[in-house]
Write an enzyme that holds these catalytic residues in place. Structure first.
Site, PDB file in Angstrom:
ATOM      1  N   ARG A 124       1.894   1.257  -5.937  1.00 14.60           N
ATOM      2  CA  ARG A 124       1.960   0.369  -4.779  1.00 14.60           C
ATOM      3  C   ARG A 124       0.632  -0.324  -4.504  1.00 14.60           C
ATOM      4  O   ARG A 124       0.545  -1.225  -3.668  1.00 14.60           O
ATOM      5  CB  ARG A 124       2.372   1.162  -3.528  1.00 14.60           C
ATOM      6  CG  ARG A 124       3.721   1.828  -3.637  1.00 14.60           C
ATOM      7  CD  ARG A 124       4.069   2.536  -2.356  1.00 14.60           C
ATOM      8  NE  ARG A 124       4.207   1.604  -1.248  1.00 14.60           N
ATOM      9  CZ  ARG A 124       5.296   0.916  -0.984  1.00 14.60           C
ATOM     10  NH1 ARG A 124       6.367   1.066  -1.722  1.00 14.60           N
ATOM     11  NH2 ARG A 124       5.339   0.087   0.044  1.00 14.60           N
ATOM     12  N   ASN A 181       0.443   0.540   6.165  1.00 14.77           N
ATOM     13  CA  ASN A 181       0.929  -0.346   5.114  1.00 14.77           C
ATOM     14  C   ASN A 181       1.617  -1.512   5.813  1.00 14.77           C
ATOM     15  O   ASN A 181       2.597  -1.317   6.517  1.00 14.77           O
ATOM     16  CB  ASN A 181       1.926   0.411   4.222  1.00 14.77           C
ATOM     17  CG  ASN A 181       2.680  -0.498   3.278  1.00 14.77           C
ATOM     18  OD1 ASN A 181       2.159  -1.519   2.857  1.00 14.77           O
ATOM     19  ND2 ASN A 181       3.899  -0.139   2.943  1.00 14.77           N
ATOM     20  N   GLY A 182       1.066  -2.712   5.658  1.00 10.78           N
ATOM     21  CA  GLY A 182       1.656  -3.878   6.315  1.00 10.78           C
ATOM     22  C   GLY A 182       0.572  -4.806   6.818  1.00 10.78           C
ATOM     23  O   GLY A 182      -0.588  -4.696   6.416  1.00 10.78           O
ATOM     24  N   TRP A 229      -3.695  -1.811  -1.606  1.00 15.48           N
ATOM     25  CA  TRP A 229      -3.634  -3.061  -2.356  1.00 15.48           C
ATOM     26  C   TRP A 229      -4.064  -4.122  -1.348  1.00 15.48           C
ATOM     27  O   TRP A 229      -3.300  -4.515  -0.484  1.00 15.48           O
ATOM     28  CB  TRP A 229      -2.208  -3.304  -2.861  1.00 15.48           C
ATOM     29  CG  TRP A 229      -2.156  -4.221  -4.037  1.00 15.48           C
ATOM     30  CD1 TRP A 229      -2.547  -3.938  -5.316  1.00 15.48           C
ATOM     31  CD2 TRP A 229      -1.688  -5.560  -4.056  1.00 15.48           C
ATOM     32  NE1 TRP A 229      -2.341  -5.023  -6.123  1.00 15.48           N
ATOM     33  CE2 TRP A 229      -1.827  -6.026  -5.380  1.00 15.48           C
ATOM     34  CE3 TRP A 229      -1.167  -6.419  -3.096  1.00 15.48           C
ATOM     35  CZ2 TRP A 229      -1.459  -7.318  -5.772  1.00 15.48           C
ATOM     36  CZ3 TRP A 229      -0.803  -7.697  -3.481  1.00 15.48           C
ATOM     37  CH2 TRP A 229      -0.953  -8.139  -4.805  1.00 15.48           C
ATOM     38  N   HIS A 266       6.704 -28.263 -40.802  1.00 17.34           N
ATOM     39  CA  HIS A 266       5.368 -28.392 -41.407  1.00 17.34           C
ATOM     40  C   HIS A 266       4.853 -27.072 -41.965  1.00 17.34           C
ATOM     41  O   HIS A 266       3.666 -26.927 -42.195  1.00 17.34           O
ATOM     42  CB  HIS A 266       4.380 -28.961 -40.378  1.00 17.34           C
ATOM     43  CG  HIS A 266       4.760 -30.329 -39.908  1.00 17.34           C
ATOM     44  ND1 HIS A 266       4.598 -31.454 -40.674  1.00 17.34           N
ATOM     45  CD2 HIS A 266       5.341 -30.738 -38.759  1.00 17.34           C
ATOM     46  CE1 HIS A 266       5.055 -32.510 -40.012  1.00 17.34           C
ATOM     47  NE2 HIS A 266       5.513 -32.096 -38.837  1.00 17.34           N
ATOM     48  N   LYS A 279      -3.669  -2.572 -19.590  1.00 15.59           N
ATOM     49  CA  LYS A 279      -3.180  -3.547 -18.611  1.00 15.59           C
ATOM     50  C   LYS A 279      -4.236  -4.599 -18.307  1.00 15.59           C
ATOM     51  O   LYS A 279      -3.938  -5.771 -18.152  1.00 15.59           O
ATOM     52  CB  LYS A 279      -2.753  -2.815 -17.332  1.00 15.59           C
ATOM     53  CG  LYS A 279      -2.143  -3.714 -16.271  1.00 15.59           C
ATOM     54  CD  LYS A 279      -0.818  -4.255 -16.726  1.00 15.59           C
ATOM     55  CE  LYS A 279      -0.255  -5.327 -15.805  1.00 15.59           C
ATOM     56  NZ  LYS A 279       0.678  -6.209 -16.532  1.00 15.59           N
ATOM     57  N   LYS A 288       5.722 -11.260 -26.181  1.00 15.95           N
ATOM     58  CA  LYS A 288       6.415 -10.103 -25.584  1.00 15.95           C
ATOM     59  C   LYS A 288       6.987  -9.214 -26.692  1.00 15.95           C
ATOM     60  O   LYS A 288       6.876  -8.001 -26.633  1.00 15.95           O
ATOM     61  CB  LYS A 288       7.557 -10.539 -24.654  1.00 15.95           C
ATOM     62  CG  LYS A 288       7.179 -11.137 -23.340  1.00 15.95           C
ATOM     63  CD  LYS A 288       6.648 -10.175 -22.309  1.00 15.95           C
ATOM     64  CE  LYS A 288       5.164 -10.047 -22.365  1.00 15.95           C
ATOM     65  NZ  LYS A 288       4.355 -10.966 -21.658  1.00 15.95           N
ATOM     66  N   GLU A 316       5.329 -17.251 -25.451  1.00 20.10           N
ATOM     67  CA  GLU A 316       5.410 -16.072 -24.584  1.00 20.10           C
ATOM     68  C   GLU A 316       6.480 -15.091 -25.093  1.00 20.10           C
ATOM     69  O   GLU A 316       6.260 -13.873 -25.107  1.00 20.10           O
ATOM     70  CB  GLU A 316       5.700 -16.521 -23.144  1.00 20.10           C
ATOM     71  CG  GLU A 316       5.938 -15.421 -22.125  1.00 20.10           C
ATOM     72  CD  GLU A 316       4.771 -14.457 -21.927  1.00 20.10           C
ATOM     73  OE1 GLU A 316       3.692 -14.684 -22.478  1.00 20.10           O
ATOM     74  OE2 GLU A 316       4.974 -13.447 -21.237  1.00 20.10           O
ATOM     75  N   CYS A 325       0.873  -1.181   0.000  1.00 22.86           N
ATOM     76  CA  CYS A 325       0.000   0.000   0.000  1.00 22.86           C
ATOM     77  C   CYS A 325       0.906   1.225   0.000  1.00 22.86           C
ATOM     78  O   CYS A 325       2.095   1.122   0.259  1.00 22.86           O
ATOM     79  CB  CYS A 325      -0.859   0.045   1.253  1.00 22.86           C
ATOM     80  SG  CYS A 325      -1.931  -1.373   1.435  1.00 22.86           S
ATOM     81  N   GLU A 335       4.053  -7.354 -28.637  1.00 23.77           N
ATOM     82  CA  GLU A 335       3.257  -6.312 -27.985  1.00 23.77           C
ATOM     83  C   GLU A 335       4.035  -5.042 -27.665  1.00 23.77           C
ATOM     84  O   GLU A 335       3.450  -3.965 -27.630  1.00 23.77           O
ATOM     85  CB  GLU A 335       2.503  -6.842 -26.762  1.00 23.77           C
ATOM     86  CG  GLU A 335       3.332  -7.228 -25.581  1.00 23.77           C
ATOM     87  CD  GLU A 335       2.490  -7.717 -24.411  1.00 23.77           C
ATOM     88  OE1 GLU A 335       1.346  -7.296 -24.252  1.00 23.77           O
ATOM     89  OE2 GLU A 335       3.013  -8.544 -23.636  1.00 23.77           O
TER      90      GLU A 335
HETATM   91  O1  M6R Z   1      -4.916  -9.870 -16.214  1.00 24.98           O
HETATM   92  P1  M6R Z   1      -4.870 -11.099 -17.068  1.00 24.98           P
HETATM   93  O2  M6R Z   1      -3.742 -12.016 -16.691  1.00 24.98           O
HETATM   94  O3  M6R Z   1      -6.174 -11.821 -17.110  1.00 24.98           O
HETATM   95  O4  M6R Z   1      -4.586 -10.561 -18.521  1.00 24.98           O
HETATM   96  C1  M6R Z   1      -4.573 -11.414 -19.617  1.00 24.98           C
HETATM   97  C2  M6R Z   1      -3.960 -10.752 -20.814  1.00 24.98           C
HETATM   98  O5  M6R Z   1      -4.693  -9.616 -21.179  1.00 24.98           O
HETATM   99  C3  M6R Z   1      -2.512 -10.345 -20.554  1.00 24.98           C
HETATM  100  O6  M6R Z   1      -1.738 -11.430 -20.152  1.00 24.98           O
HETATM  101  C4  M6R Z   1      -1.881  -9.730 -21.825  1.00 24.98           C
HETATM  102  O7  M6R Z   1      -1.760 -10.697 -22.800  1.00 24.98           O
HETATM  103  C5  M6R Z   1      -0.531  -9.094 -21.484  1.00 24.98           C
HETATM  104  N1  M6R Z   1      -0.459  -7.794 -22.054  1.00 24.98           N
HETATM  105  C6  M6R Z   1       0.621  -9.888 -21.971  1.00 24.98           C
HETATM  106  O8  M6R Z   1       1.824  -9.312 -21.658  1.00 24.98           O
END
Ligand code: M6R
Length: 615
Positions: free
Chosen positions: A27, A101-102, A75, A511, A610, A492, A488, A2, A495
């Site tokens: 935080r 916070n804690g 949080w 293939h 996000k 990365k 993955e 927090c 994106e």
């Molecule tokens: O919050 P979530 O883990 O459910 O999110 C899922 C995806 O939207 C998320 O993993 C997205 O693919 C990221 N930007 C990948 O880095």
């Protein structure tokens, strides 16, 4: 985690506190609140959600003017994120107000004692218990706020950074710290409080970092008293001069949140394992699973649903559950699952993985499965999130807030939970002996050190990134546990750098994708495998003979791949099932550096958010 903020001085406190909270939003951002002494009493305003929501609620309020106040961004740990559980928390008389916070570990014992003394509680928080303990001590011992805080903290077990104000003593803020961070900015007849220095960096460069076990009574127009919590001895504080810019501090010296979060992974892994792994007793404790273990042992079917990076950790879980626990698992994209009329029975288990716990597709999929009688196990990072609340039980990843849109530490900590689940089930089913079980525990207990060692390759990975930053396409190959890591790695890169990239199982290359190979098409191959190592070497030869460039991730001591790859990233060796924790690190760093070299907006890439809360 927090964030706490405070101000005492000559200016209006509310704008300073609000601004400070925005800086500390990294935080935690599930709820927030402020409290200001307005000349007659302490007025407060709290709101579920981000600081922007609190700001909107504040627009309708008029009685929060004054020169002393405190604020908090939360949080959630104890109690869901809502207005009642948000801080500041008030004592029963409404005179004392606290941000914290804690975690106060013995809060329930203290609460019982206070209930007997006639105190009542509105929230589920440990903080409300602490503020009432302070009030109880203040009345019983007839002491002032500073003494009452000190006496109360001597009864509390746990971690804290706190700031308290009292309408009986409206010219004072009392702060204390044990475990959680707290610093005091010293201005000209004014004082600033923050979980870090970002709330006040533009106002003063003089800062005292409170040490563990210290308390400070900050007083208007008087010297601040610093003393130890355990006894009354005075402490002389060191005043530090800040030299760092605001931007760097928020990211703790890292250029981007993503890089900070990549480097936080050893700590995040340790936080996820904390209290769950007991090596001496040979135990895995997952409270969300322990009480329902029979469900897992007798289920018809386990389906894991997720999106994006979380879907990749689900794919790795498929290998873990099937190889280690011999439990058949299906992995589904949440968005597809719900629209294909899935066959779900009462005895089914759905594991939903989500960093944010708010992804609309995943949420809708679990609601559908739940309506058909399935048991929902949530693996989420954000405490009290919608998916966590919708789940029957589950495990939090405890990675801390992830701010960079590209998921990194959430991914590794999801894998930790899934690994613990698979190993626990394997032992419960009697598939593995005590000795093998212990070996799995030992291996995971040292994974943070291997991740740390891999992070030390950052500079050499940056050099490789420079060579490939102008590529238009990239291929990622892996096998077994490292096939999802290839996916993955490609995600990365896509994106954050906007370079087209595809992940494939290495053997699948012949293939179709092999047609793409030429001198301009780099291939990143994860070649740490022990099983099928020779086959991966052959795949690399096939690419090389078509003039493709190879960046290979190999285990320390590798001989064959090193001879043929153009670039080699040598990572610590480990058992097969935990290689993904290690091999993902160079791929995160590679895409990060390429994106930076291309001048991309790493933390907030175009078109993304996000948390995807729409379908
Ligand atoms: O919050 P979530 O883990 O459910 O999110 C899922 C995806 O939207 C998320 O993993 C997205 O693919 C990221 N930007 C990948 O880095």
């Amino acid at each position: 985690m927090c964030g706490i903020v405070g101000y005492l001085g000559v200016k209006e406190s509310l704008p300073i506190i609000l601004n400070g909270l925005k800086r500390l939003e990294y935080r935690g951002y599930d709820s927030a609140g402020v409290a200001v002494f307005n000349g007659s009493n302490i007025a407060s305003c709290k709101s579920k959600g981000k600081i922007s929501k609190l700001e909107k609620s504040l627009n309708k309020r008029k009685n929060l003017n004054g020169n002393i106040g405190i604020g908090h961004t939360r949080w959630a740990t104890h109690g869901a994120p809502n207005n009642i559980n948000a801080h500041p928390q008030f004592s029963n008389s409404n005179k004392i107000c606290l941000v914290h916070n804690g975690i106060i570990e013995n809060y329930s014992t203290i609460k019982q004692k206070l209930l007997k003394e006639g105190f009542s509680f509105k929230s589920e928080t440990d903080t409300e218990v602490l503020v009432n303990l302070i009030e109880y001590v203040k009345i019983k011992e007839n002491v002032k706020l500073g003494e009452a805080v000190q006496m109360a903290l001597n009864q509390a077990i746990g971690a804290y950074a706190i700031a308290a104000i009292d309408s009986d003593k409206p010219d004072e803020i009392v702060v204390a710290k044990l475990g959680s961070p707290l610093c005091i900015g010293i201005g000209n007849n004014e004082y600033y409080i923050g979980s870090d220095v970002t709330p006040f960096i533009e106002f003063t460069k003089d800062v005292v970092y409170l040490k563990d076990g210290e308390l400070a009574i900050i007083r208007s127009h008087k010297e601040t008293i610093f003393r130890k919590i355990s006894d009354d001895s005075l402490v002389s504080p060191t005043i530090n001069k800040l030299e760092i810019s605001l931007d760097k501090i928020e990211k703790q010296g890292f250029d981007h949140y993503m890089l900070k979060e990549i480097f936080e992974q050893p700590k995040a892994i340790k936080d996820t394992l904390r209290g769950r792994l007991n090596l001496s007793k040979g135990l895995i404790k997952l409270s969300g699973m322990d009480d329902f273990i029979n469900k897992f042992l007798t289920t018809n079917k386990i389906t894991i649903i997720a999106c994006g990076t979380s879907w990749h950790s689900a794919l790795i879980a498929e290998y873990m559950f099937e190889k280690i626990a011999k439990i058949s698992v299906e992995v589904e994209y949440a968005s597809e699952f719900r629209y294909r009329d899935p066959i779900i029975n009462k005895n089914d288990i759905i594991i939903a993985i989500s960093q944010s716990g708010e992804t609309a597709d995943t949420l809708a999929a679990i609601k559908l499965a739940k309506s058909k009688g399935a048991y929902i196990y949530g693996v989420c990072n954000v405490v009290g999130s919608s998916i966590a609340r919708e789940s029957n039980s589950g495990s939090y990843t405890h990675a801390g807030p992830e701010i960079g849109v590209a998921s990194t530490k959430a991914f590794t900590t999801q894998m930790i939970i899934l690994y613990l689940m698979a190993v626990k089930l394997s032992r419960a089913k009697g598939i593995i002996s005590e000795k093998i079980f212990h070996k799995y525990l030992i291996e995971i207990s040292s994974i943070d050190k291997k991740v740390l060692k891999t992070l030390a390759l950052n500079n050499s990975i940056k050099k490789i990134a420079k060579k490939f930053k102008s590529s238009k396409n990239c291929l990622y190959l892996g096998r077994g546990y490292n096939f999802p890591i290839a996916l993955e790695g490609a995600l990365k890169l896509k994106e954050i750098s906007y370079i087209h990239a595809e992940g494939y199982p290495a053997a699948e290359m012949k293939h179709g994708p092999i047609a793409l190979i030429d001198k301009d098409m780099p291939t990143i191959v994860i070649a740490t495998n022990k099983i099928n190592y020779d086959k991966i070497v052959s795949n690399i030869q096939e690419i090389k003979s078509r003039k493709g460039k190879i960046i290979a991730i190999v285990s320390e001591g590798d001989i064959e791949v090193k001879k043929i790859a153009d670039f080699v990233i040598e990572v610590p060796d480990s058992i097969e099932s935990i290689t993904p924790f290690i091999t993902v690190i160079p791929l995160q760093l590679l895409s990060y550096h390429i994106a930076v070299m291309l001048d991309r907006d790493v933390d907030q890439p175009r078109n993304l958010a996000k948390s995807v809360t729409v379908e």
